[in-house]
Design a protein around this motif. Structure first.
Motif, PDB file in Angstrom:
ATOM      1  N   ARG A 186       0.829  -1.208   0.000  1.00  0.00           N
ATOM      2  CA  ARG A 186       0.000   0.000   0.000  1.00  0.00           C
ATOM      3  C   ARG A 186       0.863   1.256   0.000  1.00  0.00           C
ATOM      4  O   ARG A 186       0.589   2.214  -0.735  1.00  0.00           O
ATOM      5  CB  ARG A 186      -0.917  -0.012   1.228  1.00  0.00           C
ATOM      6  N   LEU A 214      -6.357  -3.743   2.522  1.00  0.00           N
ATOM      7  CA  LEU A 214      -5.673  -3.257   1.330  1.00  0.00           C
ATOM      8  C   LEU A 214      -6.674  -2.917   0.238  1.00  0.00           C
ATOM      9  O   LEU A 214      -6.590  -1.858  -0.394  1.00  0.00           O
ATOM     10  CB  LEU A 214      -4.670  -4.304   0.830  1.00  0.00           C
ATOM     11  N   LYS A 217      -8.469   0.271   1.161  1.00  0.00           N
ATOM     12  CA  LYS A 217      -7.609   1.456   1.042  1.00  0.00           C
ATOM     13  C   LYS A 217      -7.401   1.828  -0.424  1.00  0.00           C
ATOM     14  O   LYS A 217      -7.456   3.018  -0.783  1.00  0.00           O
ATOM     15  CB  LYS A 217      -6.264   1.179   1.711  1.00  0.00           C
ATOM     16  N   LEU A 218      -7.150   0.849  -1.280  1.00  0.00           N
ATOM     17  CA  LEU A 218      -6.971   1.150  -2.701  1.00  0.00           C
ATOM     18  C   LEU A 218      -8.223   1.792  -3.280  1.00  0.00           C
ATOM     19  O   LEU A 218      -8.140   2.739  -4.079  1.00  0.00           O
ATOM     20  CB  LEU A 218      -6.624  -0.126  -3.470  1.00  0.00           C
TER      21      LEU A 218
END
Length: 409
Positions: A186, A214, A217-218
């Protein structure tokens, strides 16, 4: 192709182009001696076969013992930022390769002893077993015309991060704390997203795709992804209805997050109950000879579960991509993707299968350019080495695309 000098052009011309390229990408290094050492090191990686560790490389280049001391300090202790070189290579090469995706992966680097930063007996997908090794997480651009490393991060196990004496000897900065491989990935994506290079969907295997933090967040960073996931990952199928529950009585707490009307199921269970009409044959990759390879895919809209704080996260619909080859007893692969609902199915299938290209990248980085030959015991030195290997790789990519093009400073 083993080295740049394997091209049919005279060695002196290749060397001149290499000097021009390194001078261009190393221009941001603050000191002249740093730029000179960068060129010498990259020359050693590109020009000669054999082991690419520092001492034998300088011996082949017929350098003096004094230069060895200078180079050792340049690699291990000099405070230049390795990102400067990697970013400059990306700016120069990424526009040339027609970028299709960014790929996150990691590779194991076999080591003896216990003093190299991050080394321990740990599982490595590269080795396919537990071995004494370092693990480097990396980000790469993959394009129609080549690949390019975009960043490197050495994974430090928890026992390393908590051992002050080992940290001191390996010169691990105080700011470095334990991070999982998905967390390192990340950080690499966040850092590189600000560069002026072509943006593209993020691809990774299930070691990264299974990490819901992850994926979340992406998506929050507005980064598209197609991430492999394990067969046991739980999702809510397309029939699921999400609604905000009524509060309990007049004084009950008002609800704000929609809840599903059924229990989740594994992606394998969902795949096995899909009707025959859900499956379609699509081309998913093209061979070097230009032939399309097809397989059988299904594409389903789902909401993935989150193992932590499920009740606080609103539902987010994604693509579940499933590959089930003809004749197989079960699906071979699963992916989750946040690409748009009207994304062409063939593009989803091709992106899902594109990640495997990165294995060719590692093969060249290790087999030809000595990524795994670094013998230093400095945390910064490891990242310096990776940056210089990236320079060598970038130069060879440009040579392959247009060997006679000048490399201006």
């Amino acid at each position: 192709m083993e080295t740049a000098l394997a091209f049919e052009t005279p060695a002196v011309e290749v060397r001149e182009r290499l000097a021009g390229f390194v001078e261009e990408v190393a221009a941001r290094l603050p000191l002249r001696r740093q730029r000179e050492n960068a060129l010498l090191y990259v020359r050693g990686l590109v020009e000669h076969g054999g082991r690419k560790s520092l001492q034998p490389t300088l011996f082949r280049l017929e350098e003096t013992p004094a230069r060895y001391e200078s180079m050792q300090q340049f690699l291990a202790d000099s405070p230049w930022d390795p990102e400067l070189l990697v970013r400059a290579c990306a700016a120069r090469v990424a526009p040339e390769i027609d970028v299709l995706a960014w790929v996150v992966d990691d590779t194991g680097i076999v080591k003896d002893g216990k003093h190299s930063p991050g080394v321990k007996r740990q599982y490595s997908g590269t080795l396919g077993k537990i071995g004494n090794c370092q693990i480097a997480v990396s980000l790469h651009a993959v394009g129609e015309r080549g690949t390019l490393p975009l960043g490197w991060a050495l994974y430090l196990p928890e026992e390393w991060c908590s051992d002050g004496e080992r940290r001191r000897k390996a010169k691990v900065p105080e700011r470095v704390v334990f991070e999982t491989k998905p967390q390192l990935a990340r950080t690499l994506v966040e850092r590189t997203a600000g560069w002026e290079i072509p943006q593209a969907p993020i691809l990774a295997d299930c070691a990264y795709g299974d990490d819901s933090a992850l994926r979340t967040k992406l998506d929050a960073l507005e980064r598209e992804y197609v991430l492999a996931v394990s067969a046991q990952i739980s999702v809510y199928g397309p029939e699921t209805v999400f609604a905000v529950p009524e509060r309990n009585g007049e004084v009950g707490r008002r609800r704000s997050v929609a809840r599903p009307d059924r229990k989740p199921e594994s992606v394998r269970a969902l795949a096995e109950r899909l009707p025959r009409r859900a499956w379609t044959r699509l081309p998913c990759r093209t061979t070097p000879a230009g032939e399309d390879v097809s397989s059988r895919f299904a594409f389903v809209r789902v909401v993935a579960t989150h193992p932590v704080r499920t009740d606080c996260l609103p539902p987010r619909w994604e693509w579940l991509i499933i590959e089930w080859p003809d004749g197989a007893d079960a699906p071979s692969d699963y992916w989750l993707s946040n690409l748009s609902e009207d994304e062409p199915r063939e593009r989803l299938a091709r992106l899902a299968r594109l990640r495997w290209t990165i294995e060719l990248d590692y093969r060249q980085l290790k087999g030809e350019l000595g990524l795994d030959h670094h013998e230093g015991r400095s945390y910064l030195g490891f990242h310096h080495h990776c940056a210089l290997v990236t320079c060598a790789h970038a130069f060879l990519t440009l040579e392959r695309l247009d060997p006679k093009a000048p490399r201006p400073a």
